[in-house]
Design a protein around this motif. Structure first.
Motif: not given
Lengths: 268, 330
Positions: B182-193
């Motif tokens: 789950e590397p993208t859990i809780g991240l904002d859209a920019v960080s996810k990208l």
């Protein structure tokens, strides 16, 4: 064969832990001072006791002070080095132990390096001060062999206490609920070892000689350190007493390995 | 040669049960009842070098259990497991030196240390040679734009910043295999990208094999060439995203924006599955009715402002595969 750089890595951990603690400077000084103060008051209590009664089952204040200094110095060293094991149950509960398992180093080394407590210098200083005073107050001269044995006894004691911390941490692989009982052995052990074990009941003395070899930094090396009558203790036992702590730690580390195996098979 | 071979992996946990209340807690001290919870019931798959696999499933399906076994921190009850030619839990130290692991929920970094010092400490822990370390560190700093973060203590980082640092930390020793939980859990859209871009680069350009567990289906759609679905401790599906779609449903969705929000829409070959003001979502089977025919029919009856056709979102597909049932977490 790869160069074993475990001591180097441990020192790196120490440096980092200390730097982390220095970020909270006020808290560091307060804890150090508090530690020093508490330990000082404790010894004053013993002092007062002797002021009232003169001696304790044939042991003088200076002799008891030597034991007190040995145990507290050894314990402070152990607490400084093995503190990571002391806080280990929280680590298991929080699942942080997984992180250590993911790194290509022995788990015991990593746990020991987790937290190295500088504020224990309070206890260490106090142990050394009492030890120094006892050494000057005792009538016997401090020859080189005696000093060597004294150093060995303190070192062996530190190993013993680290072993106790490791054992305590090992238990937490099975349960996090029954750890208070271990505190009676670790912290109770220091309290007990501050006095010559001969003043206690035989079963109690035997427990702290053969199960948890606290006697190895207490009445066993005493004849040589204090130039007292051996009282049936063979000389080789007195000389060999530092080895007991090392042995104890080795056994504790074996059990630690079993605990880690248990942890990885239950996943909790 | 596959990098990962998993065959018929099984694992059952014993979970202590406790009666409610103080009485129950006291009874639990004396005698404890245990309940067996099967986390893995015969899981098998192989991974070739360079794959980027999404490992998905509902909570408690056995995702983390599988990842823990592969990472060498959990010993299974039965079955075979070989990673890079080693049995992970038998040679833990040799094994973990070859893999990288990132848990989205938990940092691998030292809380009070500046990021760069965590990196240096990891170099010593993994015994990375100086030259290799300098190269790999500089590359990662550039790829993840870490330069401004290096001197910041980890506790002061935002979640997105921390995740980027965690990714770098897991890769300093240049592992060939990366587990991402789950590397993208809780991240904002920019960080996810940013995280997704990085994972893609890592996989395509460096050939690192990646296993990714996630609940974010956008991660899967953006990254994964292959999706393994686990449910109830068993592999429910294993293949490409398209194959997964085709297996579960051939359904397409037609999204229509109508001028009249109150219009009644019915069609013999399509089903209204959602309605939100002017927007109506119709599900239909393209084998039964041609998309053009359906659109023509609707346009003839209603004033259509806009429309478009899409595949059902992957969430929908997965939900159907699970059968809407979420087994309890052990």
């Amino acid at each position: 064969m790869r160069r074993d750089d475990a001591p180097g890595l441990y020192l790196r951990y120490v440096g980092i832990s200390l730097r982390g603690q220095m970020q909270y400077r006020a808290s560091f000084w307060m804890l150090t001072f508090g530690n020093l103060f508490a330990a000082g008051v404790e010894f004053l209590g013993i002092w007062a006791l002797f002021g009232r009664f003169g001696s304790l089952s044939g042991w003088s204040l200076a002799e008891v002070a030597l034991f007190y200094g040995i145990v507290n110095t050894a314990f402070a060293l152990a607490e400084g080095i093995g503190r990571g094991f002391d806080t280990f149950p929280g680590m298991v509960k929080g699942g942080d132990f997984d992180r250590l398992l993911l790194r290509p180093r022995p788990t015991a080394l990593q746990v020991a390096g987790q937290e190295v407590q500088l504020m224990r210098v309070g206890r260490l200083l106090q142990g050394l001060v009492v030890l120094g005073w006892a050494m000057t107050a005792l009538p016997g001269a401090w020859t080189a062999p005696k000093l060597l044995l004294l150093t060995g006894v303190i070192g062996g004691g530190a190993y013993l206490f680290i072993g106790l911390f490791v054992l305590q941490a090992t238990l937490s692989f099975w349960t996090v609920e029954t750890l208070e009982i271990m505190n009676t052995v670790t912290y109770g052990g220091t309290e007990t070892g501050q006095f010559p074990l001969t003043i206690y009941r035989p079963w109690f003395r035997r427990f702290f000689t053969f199960v948890v070899p606290l006697g190895a930094m207490n009445y066993l090396p005493a004849p040589l350190l204090l130039d007292r009558d051996a009282g049936g203790i063979p000389t080789w036992v007195s000389w060999g007493s530092p080895a007991a702590g090392v042995l104890f730690l080795l056994v504790a580390l074996r059990l630690w390995k079993i605990g880690v195996r248990h942890y990885t098979s239950t996943g909790s | 040669m596959p990098q990962i071979v998993v065959e018929n992996l099984t694992k059952t946990f014993r979970v202590a049960e406790r009666d409610p209340g103080i009485g129950g807690a006291l009874r639990g001290l004396v005698r404890r009842r245990h309940r067996a919870v099967a986390a893995l019931g015969g899981v098998s798959f192989c991974l070739e070098p360079g794959e980027l696999v999404g490992y998905i499933g509902p909570n408690g399906a056995g995702k983390s259990t599988t990842v823990k076994v592969l990472a060498g921190i959990l010993v299974p009850d039965g079955g075979r497991c070989e990673v890079l030619g080693r049995v992970p839990w038998k040679e833990r130290i040799a094994h973990v030196a070859q893999i990288g692991v990132v848990f989205g929920q938990r940092t691998q970094l030292w809380w009070d240390l500046p990021v760069v010092e965590s990196f240096d400490l990891l170099r010593d822990i993994y015994r990375v040679p100086k030259a290799d370390y300098a190269r790999s560190r500089n590359e990662l700093i550039a790829l993840l734009a870490l330069e401004p973060l290096l001197d910041v203590p980890v506790r002061q980082l935002s979640l997105g910043q921390r995740m980027r640092c965690d990714l770098a930390a897991a890769l300093l020793h240049a592992p060939r295999l990366l587990f991402l939980d789950e590397p993208t859990i809780g991240l904002d859209a920019v960080s996810k990208l940013a995280v997704r871009d990085f994972i893609r680069t890592l996989n395509r350009e460096r050939g690192v094999t990646v296993i990714l567990t996630t609940h974010d289906m956008d991660d899967i759609e953006a990254l994964c060439t292959r999706v393994i679905v686990i449910a109830g401790g068993k592999i429910a599906s294993d293949g490409t995203l398209e194959a997964l779609r085709a297996r579960v449903t051939r359904e397409r969705w037609l999204l229509v924006d109508l001028e009249d929000a109150d219009a009644t829409v019915t069609d013999p070959d399509a089903e209204v599955i959602r309605r939100d003001g002017h927007r109506i979502v119709l599900a239909f089977d393209p084998d039964r009715v041609a998309t053009a025919v359906l659109i023509a029919r609707l346009a003839a009856r209603h004033a259509v402002r806009d429309l478009f056709v899409q595949n059902p979102p992957i969430e929908e597909i997965i939900a159907r595969l699970y059968g809407g049932e979420e087994p309890a977490r052990p």
